[in-house]
Design a protein around this motif. Sequence first.
Motif, PDB file in Angstrom:
ATOM      1  N   THR A 181       0.848  -1.198   0.000  1.00 18.29           N
ATOM      2  CA  THR A 181       0.000   0.000   0.000  1.00 18.29           C
ATOM      3  C   THR A 181       0.879   1.242   0.000  1.00 18.29           C
ATOM      4  O   THR A 181       1.681   1.441   0.912  1.00 18.29           O
ATOM      5  N   LEU A 182       0.744   2.052  -1.036  1.00 15.69           N
ATOM      6  CA  LEU A 182       1.546   3.262  -1.160  1.00 15.69           C
ATOM      7  C   LEU A 182       0.737   4.526  -0.911  1.00 15.69           C
ATOM      8  O   LEU A 182       1.311   5.605  -0.807  1.00 15.69           O
ATOM      9  N   VAL A 183      -0.584   4.418  -0.860  1.00 18.43           N
ATOM     10  CA  VAL A 183      -1.437   5.579  -0.600  1.00 18.43           C
ATOM     11  C   VAL A 183      -2.483   5.169   0.432  1.00 18.43           C
ATOM     12  O   VAL A 183      -2.825   3.983   0.544  1.00 18.43           O
ATOM     13  N   PRO A 184      -3.011   6.112   1.219  1.00 16.40           N
ATOM     14  CA  PRO A 184      -4.059   5.756   2.187  1.00 16.40           C
ATOM     15  C   PRO A 184      -5.304   5.221   1.486  1.00 16.40           C
ATOM     16  O   PRO A 184      -5.711   5.729   0.439  1.00 16.40           O
ATOM     17  N   ASN A 185      -5.873   4.179   2.054  1.00 16.25           N
ATOM     18  CA  ASN A 185      -7.125   3.618   1.552  1.00 16.25           C
ATOM     19  C   ASN A 185      -8.262   3.989   2.493  1.00 16.25           C
ATOM     20  O   ASN A 185      -8.092   4.002   3.712  1.00 16.25           O
ATOM     21  N   LEU A 186      -9.415   4.296   1.911  1.00 10.52           N
ATOM     22  CA  LEU A 186     -10.590   4.676   2.685  1.00 10.52           C
ATOM     23  C   LEU A 186     -11.705   3.673   2.453  1.00 10.52           C
ATOM     24  O   LEU A 186     -11.920   3.205   1.328  1.00 10.52           O
ATOM     25  N   GLY A 187     -12.420   3.355   3.523  1.00 15.75           N
ATOM     26  CA  GLY A 187     -13.574   2.482   3.415  1.00 15.75           C
ATOM     27  C   GLY A 187     -14.685   2.952   4.329  1.00 15.75           C
ATOM     28  O   GLY A 187     -14.428   3.501   5.409  1.00 15.75           O
ATOM     29  N   VAL A 188     -15.933   2.770   3.909  1.00 16.16           N
ATOM     30  CA  VAL A 188     -17.102   3.150   4.700  1.00 16.16           C
ATOM     31  C   VAL A 188     -17.617   1.906   5.415  1.00 16.16           C
ATOM     32  O   VAL A 188     -17.883   0.874   4.782  1.00 16.16           O
ATOM     33  N   VAL A 189     -17.758   2.003   6.742  1.00 16.60           N
ATOM     34  CA  VAL A 189     -18.132   0.861   7.570  1.00 16.60           C
ATOM     35  C   VAL A 189     -19.421   1.197   8.308  1.00 16.60           C
ATOM     36  O   VAL A 189     -19.622   2.337   8.759  1.00 16.60           O
ATOM     37  N   VAL A 190     -20.289   0.213   8.481  1.00 16.58           N
ATOM     38  CA  VAL A 190     -21.537   0.373   9.233  1.00 16.58           C
ATOM     39  C   VAL A 190     -21.446  -0.520  10.460  1.00 16.58           C
ATOM     40  O   VAL A 190     -21.276  -1.740  10.349  1.00 16.58           O
ATOM     41  N   GLY A 191     -21.548   0.109  11.640  1.00 16.76           N
ATOM     42  CA  GLY A 191     -21.551  -0.634  12.889  1.00 16.76           C
ATOM     43  C   GLY A 191     -22.792  -0.292  13.682  1.00 16.76           C
ATOM     44  O   GLY A 191     -22.839   0.759  14.340  1.00 16.76           O
ATOM     45  N   GLY A 192     -23.812  -1.123  13.619  1.00 12.11           N
ATOM     46  CA  GLY A 192     -25.082  -0.805  14.265  1.00 12.11           C
ATOM     47  C   GLY A 192     -25.738   0.370  13.570  1.00 12.11           C
ATOM     48  O   GLY A 192     -26.019   0.332  12.370  1.00 12.11           O
ATOM     49  N   ASP A 193     -26.027   1.442  14.329  1.00 14.71           N
ATOM     50  CA  ASP A 193     -26.651   2.640  13.771  1.00 14.71           C
ATOM     51  C   ASP A 193     -25.631   3.689  13.343  1.00 14.71           C
ATOM     52  O   ASP A 193     -26.016   4.786  12.929  1.00 14.71           O
ATOM     53  N   VAL A 194     -24.360   3.390  13.453  1.00 16.29           N
ATOM     54  CA  VAL A 194     -23.308   4.364  13.167  1.00 16.29           C
ATOM     55  C   VAL A 194     -22.616   3.993  11.859  1.00 16.29           C
ATOM     56  O   VAL A 194     -22.192   2.849  11.669  1.00 16.29           O
ATOM     57  N   THR A 195     -22.519   4.949  10.971  1.00 14.62           N
ATOM     58  CA  THR A 195     -21.769   4.796   9.727  1.00 14.62           C
ATOM     59  C   THR A 195     -20.526   5.674   9.821  1.00 14.62           C
ATOM     60  O   THR A 195     -20.626   6.872  10.103  1.00 14.62           O
ATOM     61  N   PHE A 196     -19.377   5.106   9.584  1.00 15.59           N
ATOM     62  CA  PHE A 196     -18.136   5.856   9.734  1.00 15.59           C
ATOM     63  C   PHE A 196     -17.138   5.412   8.675  1.00 15.59           C
ATOM     64  O   PHE A 196     -17.344   4.406   7.975  1.00 15.59           O
ATOM     65  N   THR A 197     -16.063   6.181   8.548  1.00 12.30           N
ATOM     66  CA  THR A 197     -15.029   5.883   7.559  1.00 12.30           C
ATOM     67  C   THR A 197     -13.773   5.399   8.264  1.00 12.30           C
ATOM     68  O   THR A 197     -13.448   5.838   9.368  1.00 12.30           O
ATOM     69  N   VAL A 198     -13.063   4.501   7.595  1.00  9.32           N
ATOM     70  CA  VAL A 198     -11.826   3.920   8.117  1.00  9.32           C
ATOM     71  C   VAL A 198     -10.730   4.129   7.079  1.00  9.32           C
ATOM     72  O   VAL A 198     -10.956   3.929   5.880  1.00  9.32           O
ATOM     73  N   ALA A 199      -9.549   4.540   7.537  1.00  8.92           N
ATOM     74  CA  ALA A 199      -8.398   4.743   6.652  1.00  8.92           C
ATOM     75  C   ALA A 199      -7.191   4.040   7.239  1.00  8.92           C
ATOM     76  O   ALA A 199      -7.026   3.993   8.462  1.00  8.92           O
ATOM     77  N   ASP A 200      -6.360   3.484   6.361  1.00 12.90           N
ATOM     78  CA  ASP A 200      -5.111   2.901   6.847  1.00 12.90           C
ATOM     79  C   ASP A 200      -3.953   3.849   6.521  1.00 12.90           C
ATOM     80  O   ASP A 200      -4.006   4.602   5.550  1.00 12.90           O
ATOM     81  N   VAL A 201      -2.941   3.812   7.355  1.00 13.66           N
ATOM     82  CA  VAL A 201      -1.756   4.645   7.169  1.00 13.66           C
ATOM     83  C   VAL A 201      -0.605   3.727   6.778  1.00 13.66           C
ATOM     84  O   VAL A 201      -0.115   2.961   7.602  1.00 13.66           O
ATOM     85  N   PRO A 202      -0.195   3.743   5.514  1.00 17.04           N
ATOM     86  CA  PRO A 202       0.794   2.763   5.054  1.00 17.04           C
ATOM     87  C   PRO A 202       2.218   3.104   5.484  1.00 17.04           C
ATOM     88  O   PRO A 202       2.560   4.255   5.749  1.00 17.04           O
ATOM     89  N   GLY A 203       3.015   2.065   5.547  1.00 19.01           N
ATOM     90  CA  GLY A 203       4.446   2.245   5.653  1.00 19.01           C
ATOM     91  C   GLY A 203       4.983   2.683   6.981  1.00 19.01           C
ATOM     92  O   GLY A 203       6.046   3.307   7.033  1.00 19.01           O
ATOM     93  N   LEU A 204       4.330   2.415   8.104  1.00 17.45           N
ATOM     94  CA  LEU A 204       4.872   2.799   9.396  1.00 17.45           C
ATOM     95  C   LEU A 204       5.851   1.735   9.879  1.00 17.45           C
ATOM     96  O   LEU A 204       5.498   0.563  10.040  1.00 17.45           O
ATOM     97  N   ILE A 205       7.083   2.152  10.109  1.00 17.99           N
ATOM     98  CA  ILE A 205       8.109   1.285  10.662  1.00 17.99           C
ATOM     99  C   ILE A 205       8.864   2.081  11.709  1.00 17.99           C
ATOM    100  O   ILE A 205       8.589   3.272  11.923  1.00 17.99           O
TER     101      ILE A 205
END
Length: 493
Positions: free
Chosen positions: A196-220
Amino acid sequence: MAIPSFVDQVTLHTFGGNGGHGCASVHREKFKPLGGPDGGNGGRGGSVILRVDPDVTTLVDYHRQSYRRATSGEPGRGDHQNGSNGEDIVLPVPDGTVVTDADTGERLADLTGPDAELVVAQGGRGGLGNAALASSSRKAPGFALLGEEGLERTVLLELKVVADVGLVGYPSAGKSSLIAAISAARPKIADYPFTTLVPNLGVVVGGDVTFTVADVPGLIEGASEGRGLGFDFLRHVERCAALVHVVDCATFEPGRDPVTDLAVIESELTAHGGLEDRPRLVALNKVDVPDASDLAEIARADIEAQGYRVFGVSTKTGEGLRALTYAMADLVAQRRAAQPAPEPRVVLRPEPVRRGRSDAEFTIARQGDLWRVRGDKPERWVRQTDFGNPEAVGYLADRLNRIGVETKLLDLGARAGDGVAIGGAPDGTGAVVFDFAPQVDVGAEILSRRGEDVRLEEPQRPAVARRRELDREYHEAREGEEQDGGYHGVRRR
């Protein structure tokens, strides 16, 4: 060279449109020899505006084309026709774009929220025509004001991804796989580091809450100092309401274990700064592998002792994902409830860069052999003056005298003949220099330097001389006829 599809830092050069010049015109119509001034005003120059667009997720357009210029206003015309205004340029930017002045380093705006705007390069004002400059004491101005130049500004655009939850962890820990398992996002997934060279975004539904999740690549280890990709992407977690540590429990690299990996990533987040108040969750990934499952159970107690909530998950079988999703949703709901109500949208208009500004209308200081005048009004008036028109220069002198520039110069010890510079750079380049001629009133109708009237000394135009000669012949002939006892008339031409 190929241009990347995801760009989160660019340098943008913006140019506001110039204002149109005012028109100096006199109304001409049959049987109306004194029609009066009818010159229209110049149009305003267009501005360059940055506006948040939810459909834009990258700054790649400004990586390809980094110079943007608004159109200028049209000049005024006769018959009281004002010039049309220049068109504004609206540049769409992603939500979470930080705008910084490249010359001064000043942060101009942090554009978050739909339709947030920043006027980054203001267009110049149009000049007034001679119809607008007419007054009871100056009924027929023979000049007009010039339009102002538009503001030029170079800005740095920096994108910080706006996501509710950020996934952090070592390369190949399974962050992209986790996003793909809990959302409809389909990032590239492979079994080698730095897939992964760029942040990826995804929309997640948890119960009544809809939120976005992003990963931060390349942490060492050392990411906060520039190692790997962490230096470029650590800033993307600044917007997240919560962080989830994704820990690889099936790695075969020597010297690595879940507790150590967690400590390393936490030290990099601490070194980056500004994330101390973010709640954390820990996801022990790849528990579908037998050895990884045993290692996760061993490490769970040590990690929970540090105050973290721990979830054993498998992106392959789906184990533990539902509990992790609901835990993330709870953190997001708590953060949203604690946030203040959104403020009404405000269009940001940073002040143009003008050197030497102060609360007073102007300041005067001695600089070498010159008296240097600084201030918003004097510098703007100088830019609006057509120095090829002596009447316009006289009007400028009257305006400066009206706000007290001459009086201030006399109080500071200026003498007749001293050089007075207005505007320009701090080193004096680009300034307009005048010879100080105090205590001489002048109106804009005087077509000369202050204290002189060249109309009394300039040679007569041929038409004027010819008309005066005809008048002299006419009066001489009339006097001669009257002395002879009769007047037969002399035709005047």
